[in-house]
Design an enzyme around this catalytic site. Structure first.
Site, PDB file in Angstrom:
ATOM      1  N   HIS A  38       0.820  -1.215   0.000  1.00 44.37           N
ATOM      2  CA  HIS A  38       0.000   0.000   0.000  1.00 44.37           C
ATOM      3  C   HIS A  38       0.854   1.265   0.000  1.00 44.37           C
ATOM      4  O   HIS A  38       1.984   1.269   0.486  1.00 44.37           O
ATOM      5  CB  HIS A  38      -0.894   0.024   1.243  1.00 44.37           C
ATOM      6  CG  HIS A  38      -2.190  -0.691   1.073  1.00 44.37           C
ATOM      7  ND1 HIS A  38      -3.408  -0.103   1.344  1.00 44.37           N
ATOM      8  CD2 HIS A  38      -2.474  -1.945   0.644  1.00 44.37           C
ATOM      9  CE1 HIS A  38      -4.377  -0.969   1.108  1.00 44.37           C
ATOM     10  NE2 HIS A  38      -3.836  -2.094   0.682  1.00 44.37           N
ATOM     11  N   GLU A 107      -6.001  -0.798  -6.524  1.00 43.67           N
ATOM     12  CA  GLU A 107      -7.006  -0.009  -5.815  1.00 43.67           C
ATOM     13  C   GLU A 107      -6.659   1.469  -5.973  1.00 43.67           C
ATOM     14  O   GLU A 107      -5.491   1.856  -5.861  1.00 43.67           O
ATOM     15  CB  GLU A 107      -7.002  -0.372  -4.322  1.00 43.67           C
ATOM     16  CG  GLU A 107      -7.332  -1.825  -4.037  1.00 43.67           C
ATOM     17  CD  GLU A 107      -6.478  -2.392  -2.919  1.00 43.67           C
ATOM     18  OE1 GLU A 107      -6.770  -3.520  -2.489  1.00 43.67           O
ATOM     19  OE2 GLU A 107      -5.505  -1.723  -2.487  1.00 43.67           O
TER      20      GLU A 107
END
Length: 321
Positions: A38, A107
């Protein structure tokens, strides 16, 4: 028997802590480990987002047995696929063959940082398929040039290749991604225990290959504290993939989950220290056909007690699934 894994959750702990955690997971007897990749946490209360690949390099040196895996890396926006191939090959050498490359279509939360926009899901899957092809070609050790719909590669070559190439996993959430994974992946990745995802993977060439799931849990001797922590840090997870892949930042996830109650989270995530409740949460994955399940202990500062409890009680119980 389902293999049980441990998740290095980069959204909830710093880099040194993550390495310490996976060392503890190896000591506790977990069968494998995975790491999220992330650039942002889901919620600000989680508070972290170190660079997963640096953590993996350190983890490869700090451990000796436990397999490592990205869960998952997006090879289409923040990272060019040729660079992902180099990282994966290097990590496989450092870990002496313990690495698997988990890939996904990404994402918006993480990929928006390069300012390239966020295309529709079908375009993201087209990009992923092209990226996987580039990575496979790079793994041959030959010079690669490529001029495709989404990526260019000019005279690239990997000079350090492992004796055994890292297997490639692809994350799935629907029919199109299942088809892509069945045709291109060595294993399939999913975060929900849906049998139809595995059936779709099998129908397109995935039969007999590993299938890896993931389950958030929140161990604590105080069940109320566990529920409160799970609600504080993981209420976003109830939103579903179609929502979660689109939101651009923690503020959006906070707003999307504003009406999620602690009891809603407690219904979806096993909280407390009831071994049977944790086993029953894993069971749907086993019954759906998953061969591996990686657990996510919620709360960066609550890993050591979980690892001790898992070694003593949870892992022995899960071996009977």
């Amino acid at each position: 028997m389902v293999r049980i894994g441990y998740t290095m959750m980069t959204e909830q702990a710093g880099p040194r802590e993550l390495v310490s955690h996976v060392v503890g997971a190896e000591r506790a007897g977990f069968d494998f480990s995975v790491i999220s990749d992330h650039s942002f946490p889901w919620l600000e209360s989680q508070g972290h987002a170190p660079y997963a690949w640096s953590v993996l390099g350190a983890a490869a040196q700090a451990t000796s047995r436990i397999p490592l895996m990205t869960y998952v890396t997006c090879p289409t926006f923040r990272y060019h696929p040729a660079v992902v191939a180099q990282k994966a090959a290097t990590l496989q050498i450092l870990s002496e063959g313990r690495f698997r490359l988990g890939l996904g279509s990404g994402e918006n939360l993480n990929e928006h940082i390069i300012g390239a926009g966020w295309p529709a899901a079908h375009v993201r899957l087209e990009m992923l398929e092209e990226a996987v092809d580039i990575i496979r070609r790079m793994f041959t050790g030959e010079y690669v040039s490529h001029h495709g719909a989404h990526f260019d590669v000019e005279n690239a070559k990997l000079w350090d290749l492992p004796d055994e190439l890292p297997p490639i996993g692809i994350a799935v959430s629907g029919p199109r991604s299942c088809e892509l994974a069945g045709r291109h992946a060595d294993l399939v990745i999913a975060t929900e225990p849906k049998r139809e995802l595995l059936e779709g993977f099998d129908a397109h060439g995935g039969a007999g290959k590993p299938r890896v799931g993931q389950l958030p849990v929140c161990y604590d001797t105080d069940q109320d504290a566990a529920v409160a922590r799970a609600h504080d840090q993981f209420r976003w997870s109830l939103g579903g993939w179609k929502v979660n892949s689109e939101l651009p930042g923690p503020v959006g996830f906070d707003q999307a989950a504003q009406y999620t109650r602690p009891e809603d989270v407690a219904d979806a995530i096993p909280c407390g220290n009831d071994v049977d409740a944790f086993v029953e949460a894993v069971r749907p994955y086993a019954e759906a056909g998953f061969t591996e399940v990686a657990l996510v202990q919620i709360g960066g500062e609550h890993q050591e007690p979980f690892l001790e409890w898992a070694e003593a009680k949870l892992l022995p119980a899960l071996r009977n699934l």
